[in-house]
Design a protein around this motif. Structure first.
Motif, PDB file in Angstrom:
ATOM      1  N   ILE A 170       0.843  -1.194   0.000  1.00 31.66           N
ATOM      2  CA  ILE A 170       0.000   0.000   0.000  1.00 31.66           C
ATOM      3  C   ILE A 170       0.877   1.241   0.000  1.00 31.66           C
ATOM      4  CG2 ILE A 170      -1.677   1.316   1.329  1.00 31.66           C
ATOM      5  CD1 ILE A 170      -2.652  -1.528   2.320  1.00 31.66           C
ATOM      6  N   ALA A 171       0.621   2.128  -0.949  1.00 31.94           N
ATOM      7  CA  ALA A 171       1.451   3.327  -1.084  1.00 31.94           C
ATOM      8  C   ALA A 171       0.803   4.490  -0.345  1.00 31.94           C
ATOM      9  CB  ALA A 171       1.602   3.670  -2.563  1.00 31.94           C
ATOM     10  N   THR A 172       1.616   5.452  -0.008  1.00 35.73           N
ATOM     11  CA  THR A 172       1.077   6.665   0.625  1.00 35.73           C
ATOM     12  C   THR A 172       0.222   7.398  -0.399  1.00 35.73           C
ATOM     13  OG1 THR A 172       3.430   7.101   0.549  1.00 35.73           O
ATOM     14  CG2 THR A 172       2.233   7.811   2.521  1.00 35.73           C
ATOM     15  N   ILE A 173      -0.931   7.798   0.031  1.00 39.54           N
ATOM     16  CA  ILE A 173      -1.849   8.438  -0.900  1.00 39.54           C
ATOM     17  C   ILE A 173      -1.689   9.944  -0.813  1.00 39.54           C
ATOM     18  CG2 ILE A 173      -4.264   8.797  -1.459  1.00 39.54           C
ATOM     19  CD1 ILE A 173      -4.717   5.917  -0.433  1.00 39.54           C
ATOM     20  N   LYS A 174      -1.315  10.548  -1.931  1.00 40.20           N
ATOM     21  CA  LYS A 174      -1.119  11.990  -1.937  1.00 40.20           C
ATOM     22  C   LYS A 174      -2.326  12.685  -2.551  1.00 40.20           C
ATOM     23  CE  LYS A 174       3.873  11.848  -1.829  1.00 40.20           C
ATOM     24  NZ  LYS A 174       4.417  10.719  -2.569  1.00 40.20           N
ATOM     25  N   ILE A 175      -2.915  12.043  -3.567  1.00 38.65           N
ATOM     26  CA  ILE A 175      -4.079  12.644  -4.206  1.00 38.65           C
ATOM     27  C   ILE A 175      -5.297  12.013  -3.543  1.00 38.65           C
ATOM     28  CG2 ILE A 175      -5.014  13.222  -6.459  1.00 38.65           C
ATOM     29  CD1 ILE A 175      -2.411  11.226  -7.236  1.00 38.65           C
ATOM     30  N   SER A 176      -6.325  12.775  -3.339  1.00 38.75           N
ATOM     31  CA  SER A 176      -7.463  12.192  -2.643  1.00 38.75           C
ATOM     32  C   SER A 176      -8.279  11.331  -3.592  1.00 38.75           C
ATOM     33  CB  SER A 176      -8.321  13.285  -2.029  1.00 38.75           C
ATOM     34  OG  SER A 176      -9.308  13.675  -2.942  1.00 38.75           O
ATOM     35  N   VAL A 177      -8.848  10.277  -3.026  1.00 40.38           N
ATOM     36  CA  VAL A 177      -9.658   9.362  -3.821  1.00 40.38           C
ATOM     37  C   VAL A 177     -10.908  10.078  -4.335  1.00 40.38           C
ATOM     38  CG1 VAL A 177     -10.951   7.207  -3.767  1.00 40.38           C
ATOM     39  CG2 VAL A 177      -8.791   7.366  -2.561  1.00 40.38           C
ATOM     40  N   GLU A 178     -11.467  10.928  -3.457  1.00 40.57           N
ATOM     41  CA  GLU A 178     -12.683  11.644  -3.867  1.00 40.57           C
ATOM     42  C   GLU A 178     -12.456  12.488  -5.122  1.00 40.57           C
ATOM     43  OE1 GLU A 178     -13.314  11.809   0.659  1.00 40.57           O
ATOM     44  OE2 GLU A 178     -11.828  11.079  -0.739  1.00 40.57           O
ATOM     45  N   ALA A 179     -11.309  13.199  -5.120  1.00 47.54           N
ATOM     46  CA  ALA A 179     -11.018  14.061  -6.262  1.00 47.54           C
ATOM     47  C   ALA A 179     -10.957  13.223  -7.539  1.00 47.54           C
ATOM     48  CB  ALA A 179      -9.705  14.793  -6.040  1.00 47.54           C
ATOM     49  N   VAL A 210      -4.515   5.464  -6.440  1.00 44.72           N
ATOM     50  CA  VAL A 210      -5.702   6.275  -6.170  1.00 44.72           C
ATOM     51  C   VAL A 210      -6.771   6.036  -7.224  1.00 44.72           C
ATOM     52  CG1 VAL A 210      -6.560   8.640  -6.113  1.00 44.72           C
ATOM     53  CG2 VAL A 210      -4.506   8.016  -4.831  1.00 44.72           C
ATOM     54  N   THR A 211      -6.352   5.996  -8.478  1.00 46.04           N
ATOM     55  CA  THR A 211      -7.313   5.762  -9.556  1.00 46.04           C
ATOM     56  C   THR A 211      -7.986   4.413  -9.359  1.00 46.04           C
ATOM     57  OG1 THR A 211      -5.803   6.964 -10.989  1.00 46.04           O
ATOM     58  CG2 THR A 211      -7.595   5.777 -12.052  1.00 46.04           C
ATOM     59  N   PHE A 212      -7.179   3.428  -9.016  1.00 35.45           N
ATOM     60  CA  PHE A 212      -7.711   2.084  -8.832  1.00 35.45           C
ATOM     61  C   PHE A 212      -8.739   2.070  -7.692  1.00 35.45           C
ATOM     62  CE2 PHE A 212      -7.349  -2.444  -7.531  1.00 35.45           C
ATOM     63  CZ  PHE A 212      -7.752  -2.998  -8.736  1.00 35.45           C
ATOM     64  N   LEU A 213      -8.392   2.726  -6.592  1.00 33.96           N
ATOM     65  CA  LEU A 213      -9.307   2.776  -5.449  1.00 33.96           C
ATOM     66  C   LEU A 213     -10.601   3.495  -5.827  1.00 33.96           C
ATOM     67  CD1 LEU A 213      -6.878   3.575  -2.478  1.00 33.96           C
ATOM     68  CD2 LEU A 213      -8.053   1.421  -2.956  1.00 33.96           C
ATOM     69  N   GLU A 217     -14.416   2.010  -5.761  1.00 30.81           N
ATOM     70  CA  GLU A 217     -15.486   2.678  -5.048  1.00 30.81           C
ATOM     71  C   GLU A 217     -16.687   2.888  -5.980  1.00 30.81           C
ATOM     72  OE1 GLU A 217     -15.333   3.184  -1.853  1.00 30.81           O
ATOM     73  OE2 GLU A 217     -17.355   4.040  -1.834  1.00 30.81           O
ATOM     74  N   LEU A 218     -16.400   3.369  -7.181  1.00 27.41           N
ATOM     75  CA  LEU A 218     -17.461   3.618  -8.156  1.00 27.41           C
ATOM     76  C   LEU A 218     -18.172   2.320  -8.520  1.00 27.41           C
ATOM     77  CD1 LEU A 218     -15.659   6.168 -10.498  1.00 27.41           C
ATOM     78  CD2 LEU A 218     -17.709   6.605  -9.153  1.00 27.41           C
ATOM     79  N   TYR A 219     -17.369   1.267  -8.615  1.00 23.00           N
ATOM     80  CA  TYR A 219     -17.931  -0.036  -8.973  1.00 23.00           C
ATOM     81  C   TYR A 219     -18.838  -0.527  -7.849  1.00 23.00           C
ATOM     82  CZ  TYR A 219     -18.166  -4.898 -10.497  1.00 23.00           C
ATOM     83  OH  TYR A 219     -18.609  -6.116 -10.910  1.00 23.00           O
TER      84      TYR A 219
END
Lengths: 243, 190, 190
Positions: A170-179, A210-213, A217-219
């Motif tokens: 798991i990598a540190t998330i810098k960009i928010s998933v919501e964005a 982040v994109t994957f997460l 979520e969308l799925y």
């Protein structure tokens, strides 16, 4: 302190004994058999409650411990009636001798492990031969039995499975998933379908994660459908028909 | 100093080899004495090391083989997925250590040291090619004897079994030996 | 002059690659600009050439690739002919097994199963006539699909692909399963 639910895995009764001994911070040579025997039995009970398979060897060691313990409570043997069975003292010496021997190899195993870890930093070349030399190779199928393909294939599938597990970092998330989520929705408003490689073409690992997460979520929310035709192939993202 | 051309040829040979290149084979191919080839390989290894090059030459399993610089592993991992992501369990490592040091050895003797049946660990090591059968013991039932393979040396970066650290290094604290008898007798009864 | 360390990393990457390394890929891995990486590769190629090294770096379609020094070909031929075919061809055999069982299959999918790029092995099998192209997959980029040839069946005396040993027989053994789980636990603990 997190509550410890999981029982430690022991590589055998000797391993368990060693662990109990080290918990008391006593020397192998100074084992208080009585105390260790009680803990050992307690542990076996716990294992039973968890319905784990208990190797007969574990019970055998427990029996030996109990015998040593009970014999220790009785007056010293007078050494008059010598029989074939070992005295508690001899049993104890034997057990301790074996424990020491075992610990030696346990340590050696750990040393091997660190060697193996160090070796993982070295990679060899895995490429095929240059075509002009490849032609010179003796018939590489000579002596190969078709059964070997099955074995090879099984090995490959095992390897693939383990790799998939291994890559769960798991990598540190810098960009928010919501964005990212909103970005994908906006893009899907314009285009009929999106491709994962396109969405992550900047190639930053965190971005990919982040994109994957976001897609997961969308799925989950039923907003998109996901299609992937082959392993490691590109992932296709389509607006869900339901919504 | 070894002739530059010999070193260059050796580098080519190492590059196409997918196993450690033995001195004998290298010498046969370049038609030079083993001593000369050995010197050439040593100089080559030195050149790579001193130049802090991306490729390094190491002596392993009785031969010579090219590897990537260990410091670059994080970059290589981005490009290829390691072949050997498969871990060895502690049980397997213990068993391997016993076989490494005590070979040739039977399954029963391994089980005796580990205090637990080790057939599964032996089977797993055989399947991975890290150990091999080495004949049979001359005893009732003539049980199979096991020993480590060349692959074992390669995977653990050892040139020969002599490179294994002496087993004595792994003895539990020798200081404690004196305390054995004293501590035991009495306390055992409590 | 490009940073020595970048050149060293590039050398490592080129060493493990089984396909020409593209500038874009290399730049992504070392996290430098394509211009910088290009300069690094050019200098590296120059170093190899000027040193008259056994390994040479050349620019080919699609990127950069290491080759053996063309002048050493007679020695390499001698070495290759002396090889025991069994050990050398693990990569090729694995690729053939995957194509045998999973056909029709793309190169990307083969690489996915093997964990390493397998372009060289596919090319070698094609050249030997053991596999053939079987059209294109209906997916982005429409990659080529590969399958085994009649020659493959002939070599193994198989009547049809149905005669390959069934894979169900080759489910992972309980030991391997245990190791998978053990691996998971370790990950969870860290």
């Amino acid at each position: 302190m997190p509550y410890q639910v999981k029982l430690e895995v022991f590589e055998g009764p000797f391993d368990l004994l060693l662990s109990l001994i080290s918990r008391h911070k006593v020397n192998i040579y100074d084992i208080s058999v009585a105390q260790i025997a009680e803990e050992y039995l307690g542990y076996l009970d716990e294992m039973r409650q968890l319905d784990l398979e208990i190797a007969s060897e574990f019970v055998l060691v427990a029996a030996t411990l109990l015998e040593i313990k009970s014999a220790g409570l009785l007056p010293r043997p007078r050494r008059i009636e010598e029989d074939d069975t070992m005295t508690a003292f001899e049993q104890r010496q034997l057990l301790i001798g074996r424990l020491i021997e075992y610990r030696k190899f346990k340590n050696a195993g750990l040393a091997l492990e660190s060697r193996l870890t160090a070796e993982r930093h070295f990679f060899t070349r895995q490429a095929a031969l240059e075509p002009q030399f490849d032609q010179l190779l003796p018939d590489f199928l000579a002596g190969i039995d078709v059964q070997e393909f099955g074995v090879l294939m099984r090995d490959l599938l095992d390897r693939e499975r383990i790799r998939l597990i291994d890559s769960n970092h798991i990598a540190t998330i810098k960009i928010s998933v919501e964005a990212k989520l909103e970005e994908v929705i906006t893009l899907l408003g314009r285009a009929k379908r999106l491709f994962f490689k396109e969405l992550t073409k900047e190639g930053k690992r965190s971005d990919v994660v982040v994109t994957f997460l976001a897609l997961l979520e969308l799925y989950k929310c039923g907003l998109i459908d996901i299609r992937q035709t082959d392993v490691f192939g590109d992932i296709e993202i389509i607006k869900s028909k339901i919504n | 100093m070894v002739d530059h051309n010999i070193k260059s040829i050796l580098e080519s040979l190492l590059f196409v080899c997918d196993e450690p290149l033995s001195l004998a084979r290298a010498a046969a191919v370049v038609e030079k004495s083993e001593a000369e080839v050995k010197e050439g390989l040593e100089e080559l290894a030195d050149d790579f090391r001193r130049g802090d090059r991306g490729i390094q030459l190491r002596r392993v399993a009785g031969g010579w083989r090219l590897y990537t610089h260990p410091g670059h592993a994080p970059y290589i991992e981005k490009l290829v997925i390691s072949w050997d992501s498969r871990r060895l369990t502690k049980a397997t490592l213990e068993t391997l250590a016993i076989i490494g040091y005590k070979q040739p050895i039977t399954k029963v003797s391994i089980g005796g040291i580990r205090g637990v049946n080790s057939d599964g660990a032996v089977a797993s090591l055989l399947a991975k090619g890290l150990i091999k059968e080495m004949g049979r013991e001359k005893s009732p039932g003539s049980p199979i004897l096991y020993g480590t393979s060349i692959l074992f040396l390669e995977k653990f970066g050892l040139n020969s079994l002599k490179d294994l650290p002496p087993l004595a290094e792994f003895e539990p604290d020798p200081m404690a030996r004196g305390e054995i008898e004293a501590g035991l007798d009495e306390e055992g009864a409590t």
